[in-house]
Design a protein around this motif. Structure first.
Motif, PDB file in Angstrom:
ATOM      1  N   MET A  88      -0.964   6.224   3.287  1.00 24.24           N
ATOM      2  CA  MET A  88      -2.289   6.780   3.044  1.00 24.24           C
ATOM      3  C   MET A  88      -2.830   7.442   4.284  1.00 24.24           C
ATOM      4  SD  MET A  88      -4.673   3.336   3.137  1.00 24.24           S
ATOM      5  CE  MET A  88      -4.303   2.925   1.488  1.00 24.24           C
ATOM      6  N   LYS A  89      -3.829   8.267   4.072  1.00 25.24           N
ATOM      7  CA  LYS A  89      -4.534   8.931   5.162  1.00 25.24           C
ATOM      8  C   LYS A  89      -6.023   8.773   4.895  1.00 25.24           C
ATOM      9  CE  LYS A  89      -4.962  13.560   5.606  1.00 25.24           C
ATOM     10  NZ  LYS A  89      -4.581  14.948   5.853  1.00 25.24           N
ATOM     11  N   LEU A  90      -6.755   8.316   5.913  1.00 23.66           N
ATOM     12  CA  LEU A  90      -8.208   8.177   5.823  1.00 23.66           C
ATOM     13  C   LEU A  90      -8.822   9.078   6.876  1.00 23.66           C
ATOM     14  CD1 LEU A  90      -8.274   4.270   5.796  1.00 23.66           C
ATOM     15  CD2 LEU A  90      -8.426   5.778   3.801  1.00 23.66           C
ATOM     16  N   THR A 119      -8.673  10.816  12.034  1.00 25.50           N
ATOM     17  CA  THR A 119      -7.860  10.497  10.867  1.00 25.50           C
ATOM     18  C   THR A 119      -7.027   9.266  11.182  1.00 25.50           C
ATOM     19  OG1 THR A 119      -7.725  12.812  10.188  1.00 25.50           O
ATOM     20  CG2 THR A 119      -6.018  11.344   9.352  1.00 25.50           C
ATOM     21  N   TRP A 154       5.805  -1.046   6.816  1.00 27.48           N
ATOM     22  CA  TRP A 154       4.812  -0.587   5.844  1.00 27.48           C
ATOM     23  C   TRP A 154       5.409  -0.625   4.453  1.00 27.48           C
ATOM     24  CZ3 TRP A 154       0.248   2.648   7.364  1.00 27.48           C
ATOM     25  CH2 TRP A 154      -0.538   2.994   6.263  1.00 27.48           C
ATOM     26  N   PHE A 168       0.845  -1.189   0.000  1.00 26.17           N
ATOM     27  CA  PHE A 168       0.000   0.000   0.000  1.00 26.17           C
ATOM     28  C   PHE A 168       0.880   1.239   0.000  1.00 26.17           C
ATOM     29  CE2 PHE A 168      -3.023  -2.624   2.751  1.00 26.17           C
ATOM     30  CZ  PHE A 168      -3.800  -2.991   1.687  1.00 26.17           C
ATOM     31  N   PRO A 169       0.465   2.300  -0.673  1.00 30.47           N
ATOM     32  CA  PRO A 169       1.185   3.562  -0.499  1.00 30.47           C
ATOM     33  C   PRO A 169       0.845   4.109   0.892  1.00 30.47           C
ATOM     34  CG  PRO A 169      -0.772   3.881  -1.833  1.00 30.47           C
ATOM     35  CD  PRO A 169      -0.664   2.396  -1.581  1.00 30.47           C
ATOM     36  N   TYR A 210       0.982  -2.773   8.654  1.00 30.79           N
ATOM     37  CA  TYR A 210       0.497  -1.424   8.410  1.00 30.79           C
ATOM     38  C   TYR A 210      -0.014  -0.871   9.735  1.00 30.79           C
ATOM     39  CZ  TYR A 210       0.871  -3.130   3.698  1.00 30.79           C
ATOM     40  OH  TYR A 210       1.361  -3.683   2.542  1.00 30.79           O
ATOM     41  N   ARG A 236      -3.690   7.458   9.831  1.00 29.95           N
ATOM     42  CA  ARG A 236      -2.539   7.761   8.992  1.00 29.95           C
ATOM     43  C   ARG A 236      -1.327   7.053   9.567  1.00 29.95           C
ATOM     44  NH1 ARG A 236       0.398  10.534  12.279  1.00 29.95           N
ATOM     45  NH2 ARG A 236      -0.423  12.101  13.681  1.00 29.95           N
TER      46      ARG A 236
END
Length: 109
Positions: free
Chosen positions: A5-7, A13, A63, A2-3, A69, A15
């Motif tokens: 990322m931020k959700l 959040t 990661w 996975f790159p 992750y 991240r």
């Protein structure tokens, strides 16, 4: 892989943990030791800023390699660390993994 990322839902959040925020992570863990100890083997009196910094470095490396992750759970407005969650023990064939999480004591509920 996975790159990074931020959700976010603009309340919280998820991240990757960031280099340089080990003190904030350390404070969140120290505040929450009583609740974390029964469930998290790493949560004990020997948890230090250095341990937090090592955790961040290791999780960033994992990661990048696809081994784990780890996300900071952060307040979307202030950036304060509210806890953490991770996907680990990722099975390469059956595509399942463990999910672990914790929320700092003052922000639970």
């Amino acid at each position: 892989m996975f790159p990074f990322m931020k959700l976010t839902d603009n309340v919280v959040t998820l991240r990757p943990f960031e280099f340089g925020e080990e003190n904030e992570l350390y404070k969140a863990v120290q505040e929450s030791l009583t609740e974390l100890k029964p469930w998290m083997s790493w949560a004990n009196e020997s948890y230090t800023n250095e341990v937090a910094a090592n955790f961040i470095a290791i999780t960033r490396a994992q990661w990048s390699g696809g081994g784990m992750y780890a996300f900071a759970i952060a307040d979307a407005q202030s950036g304060t660390i509210l806890g953490g969650c991770s996907l680990s023990h990722i099975h390469p064939v059956y595509h399942f993994c463990n999910l672990g999480y914790w929320v700092r004591t003052s922000r639970r509920g």
